[in-house]
Design a protein around this motif. Structure first.
Motif, PDB file in Angstrom:
ATOM      1  N   PRO A 281      90.875  -1.907 -13.458  1.00 31.85           N
ATOM      2  CA  PRO A 281      89.629  -1.177 -13.173  1.00 31.85           C
ATOM      3  C   PRO A 281      88.770  -1.783 -12.076  1.00 31.85           C
ATOM      4  CG  PRO A 281      89.949  -1.477 -15.542  1.00 31.85           C
ATOM      5  CD  PRO A 281      90.964  -2.328 -14.851  1.00 31.85           C
ATOM      6  N   TRP A 282      88.821  -3.106 -11.909  1.00 35.74           N
ATOM      7  CA  TRP A 282      87.896  -3.727 -10.954  1.00 35.74           C
ATOM      8  C   TRP A 282      88.582  -4.306  -9.720  1.00 35.74           C
ATOM      9  CZ3 TRP A 282      88.858  -8.795  -9.848  1.00 35.74           C
ATOM     10  CH2 TRP A 282      89.626  -9.529 -10.780  1.00 35.74           C
ATOM     11  N   LEU A 283      89.901  -4.454  -9.741  1.00 36.50           N
ATOM     12  CA  LEU A 283      90.559  -5.114  -8.609  1.00 36.50           C
ATOM     13  C   LEU A 283      90.447  -4.292  -7.326  1.00 36.50           C
ATOM     14  CD1 LEU A 283      92.165  -7.513  -7.612  1.00 36.50           C
ATOM     15  CD2 LEU A 283      94.271  -6.353  -8.310  1.00 36.50           C
ATOM     16  N   LEU A 284      90.639  -2.972  -7.399  1.00 34.00           N
ATOM     17  CA  LEU A 284      90.563  -2.146  -6.198  1.00 34.00           C
ATOM     18  C   LEU A 284      89.167  -2.168  -5.575  1.00 34.00           C
ATOM     19  CD1 LEU A 284      91.773  -0.217  -4.160  1.00 34.00           C
ATOM     20  CD2 LEU A 284      91.334   1.672  -5.760  1.00 34.00           C
ATOM     21  N   PRO A 285      88.092  -1.939  -6.322  1.00 36.16           N
ATOM     22  CA  PRO A 285      86.762  -2.023  -5.689  1.00 36.16           C
ATOM     23  C   PRO A 285      86.489  -3.387  -5.056  1.00 36.16           C
ATOM     24  CG  PRO A 285      86.602  -0.980  -7.843  1.00 36.16           C
ATOM     25  CD  PRO A 285      87.992  -1.505  -7.734  1.00 36.16           C
ATOM     26  N   ALA A 286      86.871  -4.459  -5.741  1.00 42.83           N
ATOM     27  CA  ALA A 286      86.655  -5.795  -5.181  1.00 42.83           C
ATOM     28  C   ALA A 286      87.458  -5.985  -3.906  1.00 42.83           C
ATOM     29  CB  ALA A 286      87.031  -6.863  -6.211  1.00 42.83           C
ATOM     30  N   ALA A 287      88.693  -5.490  -3.901  1.00 45.51           N
ATOM     31  CA  ALA A 287      89.542  -5.624  -2.718  1.00 45.51           C
ATOM     32  C   ALA A 287      88.990  -4.816  -1.544  1.00 45.51           C
ATOM     33  CB  ALA A 287      90.964  -5.173  -3.047  1.00 45.51           C
ATOM     34  N   LEU A 288      88.512  -3.612  -1.807  1.00 47.62           N
ATOM     35  CA  LEU A 288      87.932  -2.782  -0.743  1.00 47.62           C
ATOM     36  C   LEU A 288      86.731  -3.475  -0.104  1.00 47.62           C
ATOM     37  CD1 LEU A 288      88.089   0.692  -2.526  1.00 47.62           C
ATOM     38  CD2 LEU A 288      89.475  -0.008  -0.558  1.00 47.62           C
ATOM     39  N   LEU A 289      85.868  -4.026  -0.930  1.00 45.36           N
ATOM     40  CA  LEU A 289      84.695  -4.724  -0.405  1.00 45.36           C
ATOM     41  C   LEU A 289      85.094  -5.983   0.353  1.00 45.36           C
ATOM     42  CD1 LEU A 289      82.241  -4.384  -3.435  1.00 45.36           C
ATOM     43  CD2 LEU A 289      82.053  -3.260  -1.204  1.00 45.36           C
ATOM     44  N   THR A 290      86.112  -6.680  -0.137  1.00 43.96           N
ATOM     45  CA  THR A 290      86.572  -7.894   0.532  1.00 43.96           C
ATOM     46  C   THR A 290      87.106  -7.587   1.925  1.00 43.96           C
ATOM     47  OG1 THR A 290      87.152  -8.858  -1.621  1.00 43.96           O
ATOM     48  CG2 THR A 290      88.091  -9.896   0.331  1.00 43.96           C
ATOM     49  N   ALA A 291      87.942  -6.559   2.029  1.00 44.58           N
ATOM     50  CA  ALA A 291      88.484  -6.174   3.332  1.00 44.58           C
ATOM     51  C   ALA A 291      87.377  -5.734   4.278  1.00 44.58           C
ATOM     52  CB  ALA A 291      89.517  -5.062   3.158  1.00 44.58           C
ATOM     53  N   ALA A 292      86.454  -4.906   3.781  1.00 50.59           N
ATOM     54  CA  ALA A 292      85.368  -4.416   4.633  1.00 50.59           C
ATOM     55  C   ALA A 292      84.479  -5.559   5.104  1.00 50.59           C
ATOM     56  CB  ALA A 292      84.543  -3.382   3.871  1.00 50.59           C
ATOM     57  N   LEU A 293      84.117  -6.454   4.191  1.00 56.57           N
ATOM     58  CA  LEU A 293      83.258  -7.573   4.558  1.00 56.57           C
ATOM     59  C   LEU A 293      83.966  -8.527   5.512  1.00 56.57           C
ATOM     60  CD1 LEU A 293      80.535  -9.002   4.065  1.00 56.57           C
ATOM     61  CD2 LEU A 293      81.639 -10.240   2.200  1.00 56.57           C
ATOM     62  N   GLY A 294      85.255  -8.755   5.253  1.00 53.12           N
ATOM     63  CA  GLY A 294      85.994  -9.678   6.110  1.00 53.12           C
ATOM     64  C   GLY A 294      86.074  -9.194   7.546  1.00 53.12           C
ATOM     65  N   PHE A 295      86.440  -7.952   7.756  1.00 48.56           N
ATOM     66  CA  PHE A 295      86.592  -7.474   9.128  1.00 48.56           C
ATOM     67  C   PHE A 295      85.247  -7.138   9.777  1.00 48.56           C
ATOM     68  CE2 PHE A 295      90.985  -6.837   7.641  1.00 48.56           C
ATOM     69  CZ  PHE A 295      91.619  -7.560   8.639  1.00 48.56           C
ATOM     70  N   ALA A 296      84.226  -6.859   8.965  1.00 47.19           N
ATOM     71  CA  ALA A 296      82.883  -6.778   9.541  1.00 47.19           C
ATOM     72  C   ALA A 296      82.461  -8.148  10.051  1.00 47.19           C
ATOM     73  CB  ALA A 296      81.893  -6.272   8.490  1.00 47.19           C
ATOM     74  N   GLY A 297      82.865  -9.199   9.339  1.00 47.42           N
ATOM     75  CA  GLY A 297      82.604 -10.558   9.818  1.00 47.42           C
ATOM     76  C   GLY A 297      83.337 -10.872  11.105  1.00 47.42           C
ATOM     77  N   VAL A 298      84.561 -10.357  11.244  1.00 48.87           N
ATOM     78  CA  VAL A 298      85.295 -10.527  12.512  1.00 48.87           C
ATOM     79  C   VAL A 298      84.501  -9.914  13.661  1.00 48.87           C
ATOM     80  CG1 VAL A 298      87.371  -9.826  13.770  1.00 48.87           C
ATOM     81  CG2 VAL A 298      87.560 -10.657  11.427  1.00 48.87           C
ATOM     82  N   LEU A 299      83.903  -8.756  13.407  1.00 49.38           N
ATOM     83  CA  LEU A 299      83.119  -8.076  14.441  1.00 49.38           C
ATOM     84  C   LEU A 299      81.844  -8.848  14.783  1.00 49.38           C
ATOM     85  CD1 LEU A 299      82.718  -5.528  16.208  1.00 49.38           C
ATOM     86  CD2 LEU A 299      81.582  -4.477  14.238  1.00 49.38           C
ATOM     87  N   ALA A 300      81.219  -9.464  13.787  1.00 48.84           N
ATOM     88  CA  ALA A 300      79.930 -10.115  13.997  1.00 48.84           C
ATOM     89  C   ALA A 300      80.029 -11.599  14.304  1.00 48.84           C
ATOM     90  CB  ALA A 300      79.059  -9.920  12.753  1.00 48.84           C
ATOM     91  N   ALA A 301      81.222 -12.188  14.217  1.00 48.37           N
ATOM     92  CA  ALA A 301      81.378 -13.637  14.369  1.00 48.37           C
ATOM     93  C   ALA A 301      80.934 -14.117  15.742  1.00 48.37           C
ATOM     94  CB  ALA A 301      82.835 -14.026  14.123  1.00 48.37           C
ATOM     95  N   ARG A 302      80.411 -15.330  15.777  1.00 46.33           N
ATOM     96  CA  ARG A 302      79.895 -15.906  17.018  1.00 46.33           C
ATOM     97  C   ARG A 302      80.809 -16.968  17.615  1.00 46.33           C
ATOM     98  NH1 ARG A 302      74.280 -17.554  14.387  1.00 46.33           N
ATOM     99  NH2 ARG A 302      75.798 -18.064  12.759  1.00 46.33           N
ATOM    100  N   GLY A 303      81.963 -17.175  17.009  1.00 47.52           N
ATOM    101  CA  GLY A 303      82.909 -18.158  17.515  1.00 47.52           C
ATOM    102  C   GLY A 303      84.300 -17.898  16.980  1.00 47.52           C
ATOM    103  N   GLY A 317      91.770  -9.304   1.418  1.00 43.78           N
ATOM    104  CA  GLY A 317      91.288  -8.069   0.811  1.00 43.78           C
ATOM    105  C   GLY A 317      92.250  -6.920   1.008  1.00 43.78           C
ATOM    106  N   THR A 318      92.821  -6.816   2.207  1.00 39.72           N
ATOM    107  CA  THR A 318      93.791  -5.755   2.491  1.00 39.72           C
ATOM    108  C   THR A 318      95.020  -5.873   1.598  1.00 39.72           C
ATOM    109  OG1 THR A 318      93.041  -5.723   4.796  1.00 39.72           O
ATOM    110  CG2 THR A 318      95.142  -4.657   4.312  1.00 39.72           C
ATOM    111  N   VAL A 319      95.484  -7.106   1.430  1.00 39.24           N
ATOM    112  CA  VAL A 319      96.639  -7.338   0.552  1.00 39.24           C
ATOM    113  C   VAL A 319      96.334  -6.873  -0.867  1.00 39.24           C
ATOM    114  CG1 VAL A 319      97.903  -9.189  -0.602  1.00 39.24           C
ATOM    115  CG2 VAL A 319      97.681  -9.211   1.878  1.00 39.24           C
ATOM    116  N   MET A 320      95.151  -7.202  -1.371  1.00 35.75           N
ATOM    117  CA  MET A 320      94.807  -6.852  -2.756  1.00 35.75           C
ATOM    118  C   MET A 320      94.550  -5.359  -2.928  1.00 35.75           C
ATOM    119  SD  MET A 320      92.573 -10.057  -4.223  1.00 35.75           S
ATOM    120  CE  MET A 320      91.249  -9.877  -3.024  1.00 35.75           C
TER     121      MET A 320
END
Length: 514
Positions: A281-303, A317-320
């Motif tokens: 019940p909770w693995l998919l929502p957590a994985a979706l948020l993890t993938a979204a947050l991770g690649f949003a961080g790639v976009l916003a990273a400063r180094g 996150g994508t794997v999960m």
């Protein structure tokens, strides 16, 4: 037991012996100690290759440590999944060790090589063990080694991130022990094969406790994998530590994913009664948020290091996301992408290390700087690493994402899974393109200070080149690689074969059967 059977313990024993010998030699002959450490990594990889070839016949082999039969003794289990992960750890270990020696990163502290070997020992033990308590033990071995490696090279930022990293993992270890205590109290065993039989036999009045134990256990694995909301430790830790160390850490989040793949279908699968598929019940929502947050961080990273850290988070996150369907095709696609994303994340960190050294006072920050020696070579390495991490053709990330999209076709959450994978790919492309163009192609301001860093020797480019070569190999041999992933997934879901391989030899020994 034949010599070939004894080789199962090799990936655990070899790093332990190498660590001890390297520690004794390092004080007087540092180069010899480094050479011994590299040789140990190569021998461990060769052992993994040999075991992988053995497991290709589809037979599940067991190694009862001390000849104590399961479920009473420690048992190591060799199958397609465990040998594939051993191969991944071995390849990554050799690549990172070559880079550490070539750049002199290993000389920033006295105990790099023993700690590196003990972390490799912990990884290999976690992949081989057939017992939950020993999974905890091997987790602790690799975590204790990672504490020292994380602080390698010293620095205030590294120490601050290291304290948070240690606290988070101590909490995770405590929760792991609580989950193990619950499971042992309810079933009387921690052997995975034995648990698979006993969980379904738990009386109805204990159904709530067994579900709580399963949820707690998978939450611990999610913490190791840095799934949202248990992710906050990863970006700071990975971006603060030395890039060569972070490159080896790229596999650590995947250990949490591996533990889910190993434990959930076997112990909490369809035959587990009230505890069946407890993470669903909770693995998919957590994985979706993890993938979204991770690649949003790639976009916003400063180094580059920060970007690589968020890329590791997003790929996990994508794997999960795909794993959360808990079917054989989705697990196969997960395994293929897991290998390539681990190599891609490690490559990003190794490239970041090269850029950091070449740009001197500008470091790996996403700011324009004057031209520097080795800029074209570093730019090409970054381009290849970014293509792999984003999942673009022609490298294996593109193949992995196609496999994941195909495997999730027809699932209940197909629309949200496809949308997340495609949108996060777009975020990754934009983020890597912006960083790469700024660092490698954008002209610096006229008043910018000249770079004073000395040119790097050619050997410093060997590690990233080897990593990209591994990604190219995973692409060229995508057919056999996806076949392995499919066969490994089939074994994961063939729980009767696993239980029989682990428990039947012990039963035969107790009853006197041949």
């Amino acid at each position: 037991m034949t010599l070939a059977d004894q080789l199962v313990i090799g990936p655990v024993v070899l790093p332990a012996m190498t660590a001890a010998v390297a520690l004794l030699v390092m004080r007087r002959r540092r180069r010899l100690g480094a050479g011994i450490s590299l040789l140990g990594c190569i021998l461990t990889l060769l052992a993994a290759v040999t075991l992988f070839a053995q497991a290709s016949d589809g037979m599940i082999r067991t190694y009862p440590v001390g000849n104590w039969p399961a479920p009473f003794g420690i048992v190591l289990v060799l199958d397609r999944l465990s040998t594939g992960m051993l191969m991944l750890a071995g390849v990554l270990g050799v690549i990172v060790m070559v880079h550490a020696i070539a750049t002199g990163a290993d000389r920033r502290g006295w105990h790099f090589h023993p700690l590196f070997q003990f972390q490799l020992l912990g990884l290999n033990g976690a992949f081989l063990t057939g017992d939950l308590f020993n999974l905890f033990v091997f987790f602790e071995v690799l975590l204790i080694a990672s504490y020292g490696l994380m602080l390698h090279g010293q620095g205030a930022a590294r120490l601050k991130a290291g304290v948070a990293y240690v606290i988070v993992n101590i909490v995770g270890s405590a929760l792991f022990l609580i989950a193990l205590g619950l499971l042992y109290g309810l079933t009387g065993t921690l052997n995975m094969a034995d648990l698979a039989q006993r969980v379904a036999q738990v009386p109805p009045e204990d159904a709530g406790l067994i579900r709580a134990a399963g949820l707690l256990l998978t939450a611990v694995f999610a913490l190791k994998a840095a799934a949202v909301p248990l992710h906050l430790w990863l970006p700071r830790t990975y971006s603060a530590t030395m890039p060569v160390v972070a490159a080896f850490f790229a596999i650590m989040t995947k250990v949490g994913v591996y533990a889910m793949i190993r434990v959930v279908p076997l112990v909490f699968g369809a035959e587990a009664g009230a505890a069946a598929w407890v993470p669903s019940p909770w693995l998919l929502p957590a994985a979706l948020l993890t993938a979204a947050l991770g690649f949003a961080g790639v976009l916003a990273a400063r180094g580059l290091r920060e970007q690589a850290a968020f890329a590791v988070l997003g790929s996990t996150g994508t794997v999960m996301i795909v794993l959360s369907a808990w079917t054989q095709p989705t697990t196969a696609a997960t395994l293929y992408y897991l290998v390539q994303s681990t190599l891609a994340g490690a490559t990003l960190f190794l490239v970041a290390d090269v850029v950091l050294r070449l740009r001197g006072q500008y470091g790996d920050a996403a700011v324009a700087a004057p031209r520097f020696a080795g800029q074209q070579a570093a730019g090409l390495l970054f381009l290849a690493a970014a293509i792999a991490a984003a999942g673009l053709p022609p490298l294996s990330g593109f193949i992995g994402k196609l496999l994941m999209l195909r495997a999730t076709t027809g699932t209940a959450a197909q629309a949200v899974i496809w949308a997340t994978i495609l949108l996060t790919t777009l975020l990754a492309v934009i983020g890597f393109a912006r960083t790469g163009s700024t660092i490698f192609w954008k002209a610096a301001e006229p008043e910018a200070a000249a770079i004073t860093a000395a040119p790097l020797p050619r050997a410093a480019f060997l590690g990233p080149t080897l990593a990209i070569g591994a990604l190219v190999g995973w692409t060229i041999f995508a057919g056999p690689a996806s076949d392995w992933a499919g066969s490994a997934a089939h074994q994961v879901f063939d729980t009767d074969a696993y239980i029989g391989a682990v428990l039947e030899p012990a039963a035969a020994g107790r009853t006197g059967q041949p």
